[in-house]
Design an enzyme around this catalytic site. Structure first.
Site, mmCIF file in Angstrom:
data_model
loop_
_atom_site.group_PDB
_atom_site.id
_atom_site.type_symbol
_atom_site.label_atom_id
_atom_site.label_comp_id
_atom_site.label_asym_id
_atom_site.label_seq_id
_atom_site.Cartn_x
_atom_site.Cartn_y
_atom_site.Cartn_z
ATOM 1 C CE LYS A 162 -2.604 -2.646 -4.756
ATOM 2 N NZ LYS A 162 -1.033 -2.602 -5.290
ATOM 3 N NE ARG A 201 4.451 -10.840 -1.065
ATOM 4 C CZ ARG A 201 4.454 -9.320 -1.313
ATOM 5 N NH1 ARG A 201 3.838 -9.004 -2.301
ATOM 6 N NH2 ARG A 201 5.850 -8.261 -1.132
ATOM 7 N N GLY A 260 3.496 -1.194 -9.120
ATOM 8 C CA GLY A 260 5.139 -1.803 -8.408
ATOM 9 C C GLY A 260 5.709 -2.867 -8.183
ATOM 10 C CB SER A 262 11.742 -1.116 0.201
ATOM 11 O OG SER A 262 11.008 -1.867 -0.683
ATOM 12 C CD GLN A 274 6.430 -2.621 -4.782
ATOM 13 O OE1 GLN A 274 7.204 -1.950 -4.979
ATOM 14 N NE2 GLN A 274 5.785 -2.854 -3.771
ATOM 15 C CG ASP A 290 0.609 0.654 0.349
ATOM 16 O OD1 ASP A 290 1.422 1.424 0.064
ATOM 17 O OD2 ASP A 290 0.672 -0.635 0.103
#
Ligand code: SPQ
Length: 439
Positions: free
Chosen positions: A27, A32, A100, A173, A175, A321
């Site tokens: 994912k 990306r 997210g 993080s 993200q 995760d």
């Protein structure tokens, strides 16, 4: 979606997992590939793209900004890159569903555009913290409005003059790191991000693969704005976060032997293997190869007696995760498992500490939520009904728990399994786990 349309899983107890599986594409890399492929000069051809709702939300968003994207067709996508400055204002706000990654990475990327844009999401995404990106992006010169509590919808104003910053992230993080690096493509000067612990580095690898200079030294990664990305071919491996359900399922179900093919083995993602091996899992890594800058391997997993452990805090970001299903492994292990340093789990698609503790308790497992983790005493798993709170990873984790349960496990709110793992029920069924679905 109304509550009545929500999917329920009724999972049969017992059985073993056997055979060969290739779980869907990664994912994180799928997102990306669309983002960077769109910003590149020339064509990017993708294979192994995850046709799940999250990565499809990213794909639709870039189509809405004028990028020509063919597919997905059996995991193949062709993106005609428009270059760093070729995106167009979409007609409407961009709806990013449950994702997210889409919202946080795109906030950085869109902060550098010439047009205004609004990003929205579903109820879960609209409750997740966005200040962590809005704060440093604002320091770079971005103009972004969030709600008073720092959540979506995000209104991003165009034509901002961005300048590079040197940012030490307070939380580990990927993200946040990726969001700032993507904004850095549009900033004057150098953007550097330091991380308190290693996080997934797919953005850096793909930027490098597309010919963009990225410097990494220790925990700090830097790039200069104003370069060019070149379209490339991207072969996306199977998602180790999806393989994780089967690694745990086959470990806990006696008589299992499963081969998981072409799994992404980026060292920033393999914490699940380290943790399960420390618990006594029998996992063999085979056919290791490098595919387009990402390590890949086949994983053979056989059932084994698992033992409780204290999970080393340095492994937490490398398995962030996978904790819902690691908690299931811990419930089936002998002895106590203790997780600390994982408060980030409370701000995922659900509060993954509380929701997992509640669900395990309703199956008779001694699981105590703590502020930053969980304490689980392994033991028998009972039958019962649990609520996934619309969190894909919770739904799939409890599905695996049924392999050791004394009766059916019913799981509510499972529709979002499609965000990351379309075909989960069918693949699990082929391997030996019986899941009946009901609306
Ligand atoms: O995209 P989203 O909803 O944030 O997805 C999750 C997941 O479980 O699928 C988190 F809930 O994965 C994140 C991951 O936790 C994907 C990600 C990425 O692709 O960069 C990074 C991690 O998040 P973070 O907050 O640690 O940066």
């Amino acid at each position: 979606m109304s509550k009545n349309d929500e999917l329920r899983f009724i999972v049969n107890p017992g059985g073993a997992l056997t055979g060969r599986l290739r779980v869907p594409g990664d994912k994180s890399i799928s997102h990306r590939s669309i983002m960077l492929g769109s910003l590149a000069e020339g064509e990017t051809g993708v294979s192994g793209f995850l046709e799940g709702e999250d990565s499809l939300a990213t794909l639709s968003a870039f189509r809405a900004m004028g990028v020509q994207i063919e597919g997905p067709d059996a995991g193949r996508v062709r993106i005609q890159g428009v270059g760093l400055h070729g995106l167009k204002a979409p007609a409407d706000a961009l709806y990013l569903g449950n994702s997210g990654t889409s919202m946080r990475l795109m906030s950085g990327l869109l902060a550098g555009q010439a047009f205004d844009i609004t990003l929205t999401g579903d109820a879960s995404l609209s409750g997740r913290p966005m200040k962590r990106v809005v704060g440093p992006l604002t320091t770079m010169g971005a103009r972004i409005d969030a709600t008073a509590t720092g959540t979506a919808p995000l209104q991003i104003y165009g034509s901002a003059n961005l300048s590079g910053i040197d940012y030490m992230m307070p939380v580990a993080s990927a993200q946040v790191k990726s969001s700032l690096l993507l904004a850095g493509l549009y900033a004057s000067g150098r953007t550097c991000v330091s991380e308190p612990a290693p996080t997934r580095d797919h953005t850096e690898r793909m930027l490098t693969g597309m010919g963009y200079a990225v410097q990494r030294k220790g925990n700090r990664v830097c790039l200069e704005g104003g370069g060019v990305l070149r379209g490339i071919a991207i072969d996306i491996p199977a998602d180790i976060s999806s393989a994780a359900f089967f690694l745990v399922g086959a470990s806990i179900a006696p008589g299992s032997e499963l081969m998981l093919e072409h799994v992404g083995m980026n060292p920033t993602r393999t914490g699940i293997i380290d943790i399960l091996r420390r618990m006594g899992a029998d996992i063999t890594v085979m056919n290791e190869q490098d595919v387009g800058g990402e390590p890949v391997a086949d994983l053979r997993v056989k059932s084994a007696q698992l033992n409780g452990i204290e999970i080393p805090p340095e492994l937490v970001p490398l398995a962030i995760d996978e904790f819902p299903v690691i908690f299931v492994a811990a419930a089936c292990a002998q002895g106590r498992t203790v997780l600390t340093g994982a408060e980030e789990l409370r701000v995922k698609e659900s509060d993954r500490i509380q929701v997992m503790a509640d669900g395990l308790q309703s199956l008779g497992v001694n699981a105590q939520a703590t502020a930053d983790g969980m304490i689980i005493e392994g033991g028998p798993v009972g039958a019962g009904c649990v609520d996934s709170h619309g969190d894909h990873r919770i739904a799939m984790a409890f599905s695996m728990a049924a392999l050791r349960a004394s009766g059916n496990i019913e799981i509510n709110n499972c529709t979002n399994v499609n965000t990351s793992f379309p075909g989960f029920v069918e693949q699990a069924g082929r391997a030996g786990l019986g899941i009946n679905t009901r609306k």
